[in-house]
Enzyme design. Structure first.
Site, PDB file in Angstrom:
ATOM      1  N   LEU A   1     -88.999 -15.075 116.587  1.00  0.00           N
ATOM      2  CA  LEU A   1     -88.855 -16.460 116.406  1.00  0.00           C
ATOM      3  C   LEU A   1     -89.724 -17.174 117.278  1.00  0.00           C
ATOM      4  O   LEU A   1     -89.275 -16.898 118.701  1.00  0.00           O
ATOM      5  CB  LEU A   1     -87.205 -17.397 116.316  1.00  0.00           C
ATOM      6  CG  LEU A   1     -87.580 -18.582 116.142  1.00  0.00           C
ATOM      7  CD1 LEU A   1     -88.009 -19.186 114.594  1.00  0.00           C
ATOM      8  CD2 LEU A   1     -86.461 -19.588 116.743  1.00  0.00           C
TER       9      LEU A   1
ATOM     10  N   GLU B   1     -85.756 -10.037 119.631  1.00  0.00           N
ATOM     11  CA  GLU B   1     -85.250 -10.697 120.770  1.00  0.00           C
ATOM     12  C   GLU B   1     -83.389 -11.153 120.511  1.00  0.00           C
ATOM     13  O   GLU B   1     -83.494 -10.158 120.094  1.00  0.00           O
ATOM     14  CB  GLU B   1     -86.091 -11.858 119.844  1.00  0.00           C
ATOM     15  CG  GLU B   1     -85.874 -12.283 118.347  1.00  0.00           C
ATOM     16  CD  GLU B   1     -85.889 -13.810 117.605  1.00  0.00           C
ATOM     17  OE1 GLU B   1     -86.480 -14.485 118.648  1.00  0.00           O
ATOM     18  OE2 GLU B   1     -86.454 -13.372 116.461  1.00  0.00           O
TER      19      GLU B   1
ATOM     20  N   TYR C   1     -83.914 -25.338 110.294  1.00  0.00           N
ATOM     21  CA  TYR C   1     -83.025 -25.955 111.144  1.00  0.00           C
ATOM     22  C   TYR C   1     -84.184 -26.217 112.621  1.00  0.00           C
ATOM     23  O   TYR C   1     -84.989 -25.093 112.661  1.00  0.00           O
ATOM     24  CB  TYR C   1     -81.899 -25.893 111.500  1.00  0.00           C
ATOM     25  CG  TYR C   1     -81.885 -24.048 112.457  1.00  0.00           C
ATOM     26  CD1 TYR C   1     -82.313 -23.658 111.717  1.00  0.00           C
ATOM     27  CD2 TYR C   1     -81.377 -24.936 113.468  1.00  0.00           C
ATOM     28  CE1 TYR C   1     -81.696 -22.251 112.647  1.00  0.00           C
ATOM     29  CE2 TYR C   1     -81.329 -23.414 114.268  1.00  0.00           C
ATOM     30  CZ  TYR C   1     -81.194 -22.707 113.702  1.00  0.00           C
ATOM     31  OH  TYR C   1     -80.809 -21.701 114.804  1.00  0.00           O
TER      32      TYR C   1
HETATM   33  N1  PLP Z   1     -84.978 -16.204 119.028  1.00  0.00           N
HETATM   34  C1  PLP Z   1     -83.963 -17.323 118.206  1.00  0.00           C
HETATM   35  C2  PLP Z   1     -83.811 -16.487 116.732  1.00  0.00           C
HETATM   36  C3  PLP Z   1     -83.956 -18.551 117.749  1.00  0.00           C
HETATM   37  O1  PLP Z   1     -82.817 -18.729 117.126  1.00  0.00           O
HETATM   38  C4  PLP Z   1     -83.843 -18.969 119.191  1.00  0.00           C
HETATM   39  C5  PLP Z   1     -83.568 -20.875 118.980  1.00  0.00           C
HETATM   40  O2  PLP Z   1     -82.457 -21.067 118.620  1.00  0.00           O
HETATM   41  C6  PLP Z   1     -85.275 -19.156 120.181  1.00  0.00           C
HETATM   42  C7  PLP Z   1     -85.566 -17.596 119.868  1.00  0.00           C
HETATM   43  C8  PLP Z   1     -85.575 -19.306 120.821  1.00  0.00           C
HETATM   44  O3  PLP Z   1     -86.170 -20.733 120.172  1.00  0.00           O
HETATM   45  P1  PLP Z   1     -86.342 -21.647 121.553  1.00  0.00           P
HETATM   46  O4  PLP Z   1     -86.626 -21.928 122.700  1.00  0.00           O
HETATM   47  O5  PLP Z   1     -87.697 -23.079 120.126  1.00  0.00           O
HETATM   48  O6  PLP Z   1     -85.297 -22.802 121.485  1.00  0.00           O
END
Ligand code: PLP
Length: 292
Positions: A205, A180, A33
């Site tokens: 991520l 994270e 997603y």
């Molecule tokens: N880490 C994880 C596990 C996430 O699910 C998300 C966002 O859903 C993020 C970090 C932050 O990502 P982004 O800045 O692209 O929203």
């Protein structure tokens, strides 16, 4: 006006949006997603989000459900039909529907779902007081760089945070280093005013907000490092914060109940938040110009 969802070629009332019981997303969490922020009617950082979607799909050998131009068109149509000003567009792609069998089906086409969600401005109190996080072991698989819909470990750890009265849980690897949050990236500011966030690898991520904020930090000339940091280092840091498409830049003032710095949102954190909001406003103007 009813809220609409896009499901495999059709715009449907959100409540009627459904996929088949044999969809591999439902059966195996065999899908990915993306969540793209919408600010004043425009998609922010759409290209990097689509880059990440394409990458996640490629890593799982799922074909793109439609060309990039089509995905952009559907997102805009949904924003328009749902009259979305500020919120999120969710894009979800699974390998598709096929009789239940672990291996890839011979003949299958990906499922594509898109939805939108309106968000409220962040509560004043969150920015005034900062948020608290707890720490917990990271029990996820080893490909956290893929934005997979297999979020069970993230769900469990976020529930732990909620039950502890915290905003987020920072997950910790076997070496005591923060990976994270459940849906956010983790940051600290050291006592030497160095902004630190974990390097992008298969352990996290690579947040698009993380990447954009790094650009903002570079442009503003702040010192930064992409490296792991331990829970102990975070607890003795001057400041801490988290980032995501939903939280933007959010000050963290407590970790496992212990105050960070003086227990107030950090000055550098709040400057970065302001810079990031200016970046979003800038991107919004550019996107609105392009769409006009
Ligand atoms: N880490 C994880 C596990 C996430 O699910 C998300 C966002 O859903 C993020 C970090 C932050 O990502 P982004 O800045 O692209 O929203």
């Amino acid at each position: 006006m009813p809220r609409l969802a896009y499901v495999n070629g059709r715009y449907l009332p959100h409540r009627q949006g459904a996929v088949h019981i044999e969809d591999r997303g439902f059966q195996f969490a065999d899908g990915v997603y993306e969540v793209v922020p919408v600010y004043q009617g425009s998609l922010i950082d759409e290209e990097p989000h689509l880059d990440r979607l394409e990458r996640s799909l490629r890593e799982l050998r799922i074909p793109m459900p439609a060309g990039r131009a089509t995905l952009k068109l559907i997102a805009r149509e949904l924003i328009r039909r749902n009259d979305l000003r500020t919120g999120l567009v969710y894009m979800q792609v699974t390998r598709g529907t096929a009789p239940r069998e672990h291996s890839f089906p011979a003949k299958v086409s990906p499922t594509l779902v898109m939805t939108t969600r309106q968000t409220k401005p962040h509560r004043e109190a969150l920015l005034r007081d900062g948020v608290s996080v707890i720490t917990a072991p990271d029990i996820r698989w080893r490909r956290c760089d893929i934005k997979s819909v297999a979020l069970l470990a993230n769900v469990l750890v976020k529930q732990k945070a909620v039950e502890a009265g915290a905003y987020e849980a920072w997950q910790v690897d076997d070496q005591g280093r923060v990976t994270e949050g459940s849906s956010t990236n983790a940051w600290i500011v050291t006592n030497e005013n160095m902004v630190v966030t974990r390097d992008a690898s298969q352990a996290i991520l690579n947040g698009i907000t993380r990447l954009s904020l790094l650009k903002v930090i570079r442009a503003a000339g702040y010192e930064f490092a992409e490296r792991p940091f331990t829970v102990a280092e975070a607890k003795s840091a001057r400041e801490a914060f988290l980032t995501s498409s939903t939280s933007y830049v959010m000050p963290v003032t407590r970790i496992d109940g212990a105050p960070i710095g003086d227990g107030r949102p950090g000055a550098l954190t709040m400057a970065l938040r302001q810079n990031y909001m200016a970046y979003m406003a800038d991107r919004q103007e550019a996107a609105a110009g392009q769409d006009a």
